[in-house]
Design an enzyme around this catalytic site. Structure first.
Site, short mmCIF file in Angstrom:
data_model
loop_
_atom_site.label_atom_id
_atom_site.label_comp_id
_atom_site.label_asym_id
_atom_site.label_seq_id
_atom_site.Cartn_x
_atom_site.Cartn_y
_atom_site.Cartn_z
N CYS A 187 0.85 -1.18 0.00
CA CYS A 187 0.00 0.00 0.00
C CYS A 187 0.88 1.23 0.00
O CYS A 187 1.92 1.24 0.65
CB CYS A 187 -0.82 0.04 1.28
SG CYS A 187 -2.48 -0.43 0.99
N ILE A 188 0.45 2.24 -0.71
CA ILE A 188 1.22 3.48 -0.72
C ILE A 188 0.27 4.65 -0.56
O ILE A 188 -0.86 4.59 -1.04
CB ILE A 188 2.06 3.60 -2.02
CG1 ILE A 188 2.82 4.91 -2.06
CG2 ILE A 188 1.21 3.45 -3.25
CD1 ILE A 188 3.89 4.99 -3.13
N THR A 241 0.40 9.17 -0.05
CA THR A 241 0.99 10.46 0.29
C THR A 241 -0.16 11.31 0.81
O THR A 241 -1.24 11.30 0.20
CB THR A 241 1.56 11.16 -0.97
OG1 THR A 241 2.34 10.24 -1.70
CG2 THR A 241 2.41 12.34 -0.60
N GLN A 255 0.63 15.84 -2.00
CA GLN A 255 0.53 15.15 -3.29
C GLN A 255 0.93 16.03 -4.47
O GLN A 255 0.94 17.25 -4.35
CB GLN A 255 -0.91 14.64 -3.49
CG GLN A 255 -1.15 13.33 -2.76
CD GLN A 255 -2.57 12.86 -2.82
OE1 GLN A 255 -3.35 13.33 -3.64
NE2 GLN A 255 -2.93 11.94 -1.94
N ARG A 256 1.22 15.38 -5.58
CA ARG A 256 1.65 16.02 -6.83
C ARG A 256 2.94 16.83 -6.65
O ARG A 256 3.15 17.80 -7.34
CB ARG A 256 0.55 16.92 -7.42
CG ARG A 256 -0.66 16.21 -7.95
CD ARG A 256 -0.40 15.02 -8.83
NE ARG A 256 0.20 15.26 -10.14
CZ ARG A 256 -0.47 15.57 -11.22
NH1 ARG A 256 -1.77 15.68 -11.19
NH2 ARG A 256 0.14 15.73 -12.37
N GLY A 262 5.86 14.94 -6.19
CA GLY A 262 6.91 13.96 -6.47
C GLY A 262 7.22 13.01 -5.33
O GLY A 262 8.09 12.15 -5.46
N GLY A 293 5.22 10.68 -4.11
CA GLY A 293 4.73 9.35 -4.48
C GLY A 293 5.77 8.65 -5.34
O GLY A 293 6.12 7.49 -5.13
N GLU A 304 1.44 -4.63 -5.23
CA GLU A 304 0.32 -5.55 -5.05
C GLU A 304 -0.88 -5.02 -5.85
O GLU A 304 -1.11 -3.82 -5.90
CB GLU A 304 -0.02 -5.59 -3.55
CG GLU A 304 -0.89 -6.75 -3.16
CD GLU A 304 -1.08 -6.81 -1.65
OE1 GLU A 304 -0.06 -6.76 -0.91
OE2 GLU A 304 -2.23 -6.90 -1.22
N SER A 315 -5.18 1.38 -7.22
CA SER A 315 -6.25 2.38 -7.28
C SER A 315 -6.01 3.24 -8.52
O SER A 315 -4.96 3.14 -9.16
CB SER A 315 -6.19 3.27 -6.04
OG SER A 315 -5.03 4.04 -6.07
#
Ligand code: ACO
Ligand code: ZN
Length: 459
Positions: free
Chosen positions: A207-208, A210, A215-216, A218, A220, A241, A245
């Site tokens: 799972c990841i 931010t 976000q946006r 960099g 992630g 995995e 999304s």
């Protein structure tokens, strides 16, 4: 008899003075009343606490009303429901400690907590990566050792993830948490990814996430790059995995493309950005076409990415081509040096934080038979009294332990270079050794007849 075995005399041991005085009770009730008036005024959103005057039907448990979380100096809209205990979700706002991610129902309790939060200057787990210029750090946190922190992390992540089902069973996972310490050296949570300790399926990331406020920018991409760096240090190929999304897929597709571009750039250009071709052939019919041998497998080894993911990247770059030879479909990779250069320099110029493998200080953990879930470890050597009666099994156990350590150190003992460097050298060598196309290849490889392949293409 004096209390505390006479350690204190009677006046010191006397606790009667600390009994609550009836006036205190009165003061307490007045304060509760005053705060209940305050919290109903709109301007005091931070003072919203569990509604003391609510009727039983409207008790907090009945509904998840959570809309925003207060995090650091931000109020962040939540995207999905998360199974926080109901008393914390009965208000539209919840307060989260940016260091240890524990949650509170009022700013008052959060502020009390912040006075003593122990993760402020020393987060949980081990620091395995630090970039002094960007002021970011990555900590590796074992789900078995820091259960509460990891549960808080999963609960927070669920607010921004639709599909995630893990909240409380955190033991089988390692968590890699990215912190920003630019503000007074206090560590603030930016994002994380989790990774299963024991998995036979080749997943290098479960799972990841931010936080939306980061976000946006960099991060992630940085975390994904980090997950592949760990895979490379384990001498493995990895993949995230599934299912991904929507945002996960967008980020991965962008990362895969970038990662392949970076490697191809290294193969095509030297430091002065001059094209390096070890193998050129002027006899090929198309004068602009230069031949350099690199396979999907090579790109896989250089990037740590599974072959399928390399192919997704190559498709996006229109790099997979097919041509006919002896009425058979053959495949080749094709790169436009100018496109590679443009994409690479665009990425280089971006201000986003970039991963530097030299800053990583890490070795994969050695797992016991339980896969790191229980406390038993393979390193426990049988006790010596039993050894005399059962020498064979004792020695067997010992040899097993020794072989675990030897395997662990193998890559350092045999060749202490990183996997990328080893493969890069191999590819360059293979190009300098065998730099002649057979005359048959020369005749048959006609660039103008090649077609770019795409997913689902029929032959
Ligand atoms: N719209 C369009 N493209 C996007 C978006 C978006 N909202 N978000 C990311 N991308 C693409 C872009 O190509 C972007 O590169 P660019 O900014 O140079 O154009 C690239 O992904 C990487 O963006 P980053 O800034 O590096 O990524 P970010 O820090 O935003 O994190 C992440 C991406 C982790 C997926 C974040 O959006 C997130 O936390 N989402 C919610 C949780 C989630 O969905 N996680 C993935 C679940 S799948 C899994 O865990 C295996
Ligand atoms: Zn805290």
């Amino acid at each position: 008899e004096l209390p505390y075995r006479g350690l204190f005399d009677f006046s010191e041991a006397n606790t009667f003075d600390t009994y609550p005085d009836p006036n205190f009770k009165k003061l307490f009730n007045t304060l509760v009343y005053k705060s209940s008036l305050l919290k109903n005024t709109k301007n005091h959103r931070n003072l919203i606490t569990t509604n003391l005057q609510s009727t039983p039907q409207e008790t907090p448990n009945s509904k998840n009303k959570l809309k925003v979380i207060h995090f650091d100096d931000y109020e962040i809209d939540t995207w999905y429901k998360s199974p926080y205990p109901s008393q914390y979700t009965s208000n539209p706002i919840m307060f989260i400690c940016p260091h240890c991610l524990s949650y509170y129902d009022s700013s008052f309790t959060l502020n009390r907590h912040l006075l003593k939060c122990s993760f402020n200057f020393q987060p949980a787990g081990r620091e395995i990566y630090r970039d002094e210029d960007e002021k970011i750090s990555v900590f590796e946190i074992d789900g078995r050792k820091n259960v509460i922190f990891c549960q808080n992390l999963c609960l927070l992540a669920k607010l921004f993830l639709n599909s995630k089902t893990l909240y409380y069973d955190v033991e089988p996972f390692m968590f890699y948490v990215l912190y920003d310490y630019s503000n007074n050296s206090s560590f603030k949570f930016v994002g994380y990814f989790s990774k299963e300790k024991l998995n036979s399926t080749g997943y290098n990331l479960s799972c990841i996430m931010t936080l939306p406020i980061y976000q946006r920018r960099g991060f992630g991409n940085f975390l994904i790059d980090f997950s592949y760096l760990l895979s490379k240090r384990e001498f493995k190929l990895g993949t995230p995995e599934k299912p991904l999304s929507d945002l996960g897929l967008l980020s991965y597709r962008s990362y895969w493309k970038l990662s392949v571009i970076r490697e191809v750039y290294k193969l095509l250009f030297n430091n002065e950005e001059q094209l390096i071709f070890k193998k050129t052939d002027t006899d090929i019919k198309d004068p602009h076409l230069k031949v350099f041998s690199v396979s999907i497998d090579d790109l896989s080894n250089l990037t740590g990415m599974l072959h399928d993911d390399v192919i997704v990247a190559l498709e996006q770059l229109n790099s997979l081509i097919t041509y006919e030879r002896n009425s058979q479909n053959k495949f080749a990779l094709i790169f436009s040096p100018s496109l590679v250069k443009t994409l690479y320099t665009t990425w280089k110029r971006k201000s986003s934080v970039k991963l530097n493998g030299d800053y990583l200080i890490w070795k994969p953990i050695i797992l016991g038979p339980s896969g790191g879930i229980n406390t038993n470890s393979t390193m426990v050597i049988a006790d010596h009294n039993n050894a005399s009666s059962d020498t064979a099994s004792y020695e067997g156990q010992l040899m097993k332990n020794v072989s675990v350590i030897v395997n662990f150190l193998k890559d350092d003992l045999e060749d202490d270079r990183d996997i990328e460097d080893q493969f890069l050298e191999k590819i360059i060598q293979q190009n300098s050794e065998n730099n002649e196309l057979t005359s048959q290849e020369k005749n048959e490889f006609t660039f103008s007849k090649a077609r770019i392949t795409y997913p689902g293409m029929k032959f």
